[in-house]
Design a protein around this motif. Structure first.
Motif, mmCIF file in Angstrom:
data_model
loop_
_atom_site.group_PDB
_atom_site.id
_atom_site.type_symbol
_atom_site.label_atom_id
_atom_site.label_comp_id
_atom_site.label_asym_id
_atom_site.label_seq_id
_atom_site.Cartn_x
_atom_site.Cartn_y
_atom_site.Cartn_z
ATOM 1 N N GLN A 43 5.867 37.949 -45.200
ATOM 2 C CA GLN A 43 6.149 36.560 -45.513
ATOM 3 C C GLN A 43 5.641 36.220 -46.905
ATOM 4 O O GLN A 43 4.677 36.803 -47.391
ATOM 5 C CB GLN A 43 5.484 35.624 -44.491
ATOM 6 N N ALA A 44 6.326 35.262 -47.531
ATOM 7 C CA ALA A 44 5.900 34.752 -48.827
ATOM 8 C C ALA A 44 6.223 33.265 -48.866
ATOM 9 O O ALA A 44 6.841 32.731 -47.948
ATOM 10 C CB ALA A 44 6.602 35.501 -49.959
ATOM 11 N N ARG A 45 5.789 32.616 -49.959
ATOM 12 C CA ARG A 45 6.006 31.170 -50.062
ATOM 13 C C ARG A 45 6.928 30.882 -51.241
ATOM 14 O O ARG A 45 6.746 31.403 -52.338
ATOM 15 C CB ARG A 45 4.657 30.457 -50.244
ATOM 16 N N LEU A 46 7.953 30.067 -50.993
ATOM 17 C CA LEU A 46 8.934 29.757 -52.034
ATOM 18 C C LEU A 46 8.285 28.997 -53.191
ATOM 19 O O LEU A 46 7.533 28.047 -52.981
ATOM 20 C CB LEU A 46 10.078 28.920 -51.459
ATOM 21 N N THR A 47 8.588 29.434 -54.407
ATOM 22 C CA THR A 47 8.126 28.715 -55.600
ATOM 23 C C THR A 47 9.282 27.999 -56.285
ATOM 24 O O THR A 47 9.095 27.337 -57.300
ATOM 25 C CB THR A 47 7.468 29.693 -56.592
ATOM 26 N N ARG A 48 10.486 28.148 -55.721
ATOM 27 C CA ARG A 48 11.663 27.436 -56.196
ATOM 28 C C ARG A 48 12.537 27.102 -54.991
ATOM 29 O O ARG A 48 12.674 27.918 -54.076
ATOM 30 C CB ARG A 48 12.437 28.297 -57.204
ATOM 31 N N HIS A 79 15.505 26.699 -52.455
ATOM 32 C CA HIS A 79 16.650 27.561 -52.145
ATOM 33 C C HIS A 79 17.508 26.841 -51.114
ATOM 34 O O HIS A 79 16.992 26.315 -50.117
ATOM 35 C CB HIS A 79 16.175 28.909 -51.598
ATOM 36 N N ALA A 80 18.812 26.819 -51.331
ATOM 37 C CA ALA A 80 19.719 26.038 -50.483
ATOM 38 C C ALA A 80 19.645 26.432 -49.026
ATOM 39 O O ALA A 80 19.796 25.596 -48.125
ATOM 40 C CB ALA A 80 21.154 26.181 -50.991
ATOM 41 N N THR A 81 19.395 27.693 -48.752
ATOM 42 C CA THR A 81 19.378 28.186 -47.366
ATOM 43 C C THR A 81 17.976 28.385 -46.830
ATOM 44 O O THR A 81 17.674 28.051 -45.678
ATOM 45 C CB THR A 81 20.145 29.520 -47.262
ATOM 46 N N LEU A 82 17.084 28.899 -47.664
ATOM 47 C CA LEU A 82 15.758 29.305 -47.188
ATOM 48 C C LEU A 82 14.743 28.166 -47.125
ATOM 49 O O LEU A 82 13.797 28.223 -46.353
ATOM 50 C CB LEU A 82 15.218 30.417 -48.087
ATOM 51 N N GLY A 83 14.942 27.114 -47.952
ATOM 52 C CA GLY A 83 14.024 25.986 -47.882
ATOM 53 C C GLY A 83 13.565 25.496 -49.248
ATOM 54 O O GLY A 83 14.127 25.865 -50.281
ATOM 55 N N LYS A 84 12.530 24.674 -49.211
ATOM 56 C CA LYS A 84 12.021 24.049 -50.425
ATOM 57 C C LYS A 84 10.740 24.726 -50.915
ATOM 58 O O LYS A 84 10.156 25.542 -50.202
ATOM 59 C CB LYS A 84 11.758 22.561 -50.170
ATOM 60 N N VAL A 85 10.337 24.356 -52.103
ATOM 61 C CA VAL A 85 9.105 24.900 -52.680
ATOM 62 C C VAL A 85 7.937 24.695 -51.709
ATOM 63 O O VAL A 85 7.755 23.606 -51.170
ATOM 64 C CB VAL A 85 8.776 24.202 -54.021
ATOM 65 N N GLY A 86 7.196 25.754 -51.472
ATOM 66 C CA GLY A 86 6.053 25.685 -50.564
ATOM 67 C C GLY A 86 6.342 26.172 -49.165
ATOM 68 O O GLY A 86 5.423 26.479 -48.405
ATOM 69 N N VAL A 129 15.934 34.283 -55.367
ATOM 70 C CA VAL A 129 14.781 33.788 -54.620
ATOM 71 C C VAL A 129 13.499 34.042 -55.408
ATOM 72 O O VAL A 129 13.237 35.172 -55.831
ATOM 73 C CB VAL A 129 14.678 34.476 -53.235
ATOM 74 N N LYS A 130 12.713 32.997 -55.605
ATOM 75 C CA LYS A 130 11.432 33.124 -56.307
ATOM 76 C C LYS A 130 10.308 32.805 -55.329
ATOM 77 O O LYS A 130 10.290 31.732 -54.713
ATOM 78 C CB LYS A 130 11.368 32.178 -57.505
ATOM 79 N N VAL A 131 9.393 33.764 -55.159
ATOM 80 C CA VAL A 131 8.342 33.623 -54.154
ATOM 81 C C VAL A 131 6.987 34.063 -54.689
ATOM 82 O O VAL A 131 6.899 34.822 -55.659
ATOM 83 C CB VAL A 131 8.673 34.441 -52.887
ATOM 84 N N GLY A 165 7.467 40.249 -55.837
ATOM 85 C CA GLY A 165 8.864 40.645 -55.891
ATOM 86 C C GLY A 165 9.382 40.953 -54.502
ATOM 87 O O GLY A 165 8.626 41.045 -53.536
ATOM 88 N N ILE A 166 10.686 41.122 -54.402
ATOM 89 C CA ILE A 166 11.347 41.367 -53.116
ATOM 90 C C ILE A 166 11.980 42.750 -53.148
ATOM 91 O O ILE A 166 12.736 43.078 -54.065
ATOM 92 C CB ILE A 166 12.430 40.306 -52.841
ATOM 93 N N THR A 167 11.670 43.558 -52.160
ATOM 94 C CA THR A 167 12.262 44.885 -52.041
ATOM 95 C C THR A 167 13.123 44.929 -50.789
ATOM 96 O O THR A 167 12.611 44.789 -49.674
ATOM 97 C CB THR A 167 11.182 45.981 -51.963
ATOM 98 N N ILE A 168 14.423 45.096 -50.958
ATOM 99 C CA ILE A 168 15.359 45.196 -49.840
ATOM 100 C C ILE A 168 15.705 46.666 -49.645
ATOM 101 O O ILE A 168 16.212 47.327 -50.559
ATOM 102 C CB ILE A 168 16.645 44.387 -50.102
#
Length: 302
Positions: free
Chosen positions: A4-9, A11-18, A40-42, A54-57
């Protein structure tokens, strides 16, 4: 464990900052690391760390793959942070060493890593009982080695195991492995205890399980939420889950549930609670209670 991480920007689908976002939520939208990192910025979910990650898929299929790693967040964290990136772990003794290597990445975790006893940060919980501290010696990672050249997905979060359990048929639950020192049966079927169709007259002898039950009612007492569970056959001994306010508010679904319980408004839909631990008898009230020990130890499903 760094799932898990916390959004810093926003995102229309994932949610708001924080907002907290899970790696599997991102993986459902983006198939490559490049696309995910562009959109996605987290940052680390731990409030005492907050480093950019960073995100690794991980590709779902790769010819010749000998390990099946999980997608994950990566970054350089402060000392003691429990949201570190995936790294190799030792094999728990209760996981089969004979599982074959698989070129397909499994999204179903098969190894439980207990988060109690790790650095928890904001929204942390009360210490768990000695039996709840991870005794396997595994490091908190996104994958675990099982046998020679084989790796299986692992997790600290009840949420991931609950979602997998919901997708499996009854027969598949009996066959699919779930390795944990408290799960002597070694399968998803033996790890979960559903109130909907199992005997709940007394829960104390059952011991540590991932229990699941629908919510009957709830109230706030001294900063804790006391949630009464619905049983298939009503008994004279109430079954109650106690969740600290900070823990319940650590997820979006938990916040919604807390609002309902605080306002004592009826739940719009049948709401299920998945929670890990063991019930104990309260000598004062006589009711059987389970206190959630960590924010990863519960999941609200509506």
């Amino acid at each position: 464990m760094h799932e898990q991480a916390r959004l810093t920007r926003d995102h229309a689908t994932l949610g708001k900052v924080g907002d907290l976002v899970s790696i599997e939520d991102i993986e459902r939208i983006y198939s490559t690391s490049a696309n995910a990192n562009n959109a996605v910025k987290v940052a680390c979910a731990n409030a005492k760390c907050k480093v950019k990650v960073g995100i690794t898929i991980i590709s779902r299929a790769k010819l010749g793959r000998k390990k099946t790693p999980s997608s994950h967040f990566r970054g350089s964290h402060i000392f003691g942070c429990d949201r570190k990136p995936a790294q190799a772990a030792q094999t728990p003794a209760d996981v089969s060493p004979t599982l074959p290597a698989n070129p397909l990445k499994s999204t179903i975790p098969v190894v439980w890593v207990n988060p109690v006893g790790t650095f928890q940060g904001t929204g942390s919980s009360k210490p768990g009982s000695p039996g709840q501290v991870n005794p396997s010696g595994t490091s908190a990672s996104g994958r675990s080695r099982v046998g020679a050249g084989t790796s299986q997905s692992q997790s600290q979060r009840v949420e991931r195991f609950a979602k997998a359990w919901l997708e499996l048929t009854q027969q598949a639950r009996k066959a699919h492995p779930l390795g944990a020192t408290w799960n002597t049966g070694g399968t998803y079927a033996s790890a979960f205890y559903p109130f909907d169709y199992l005997n709940t007259q007394t829960m104390v002898p059952i011991g540590e399980k991932i229990h699941t039950a629908s919510i009957e009612s709830g109230k706030v007492s001294s900063g804790d939420f006391h949630i009464h569970l619905k049983e298939q056959t009503a008994s004279t001994v109430p079954k109650v889950v106690i969740i600290d306010a900070a823990i319940l508010n650590s997820s979006t679904a938990g916040q919604a549930l807390a609002k309902h319980l605080t306002n004592q408004t009826p739940l719009a839909n049948k709401t299920y609670l998945f929670f890990f631990g063991a019930f104990q008898t309260n000598p004062t009230t006589g009711q059987e209670e389970l206190t959630v020990a960590h924010r990863y130890h519960f999941y609200v499903q509506t």
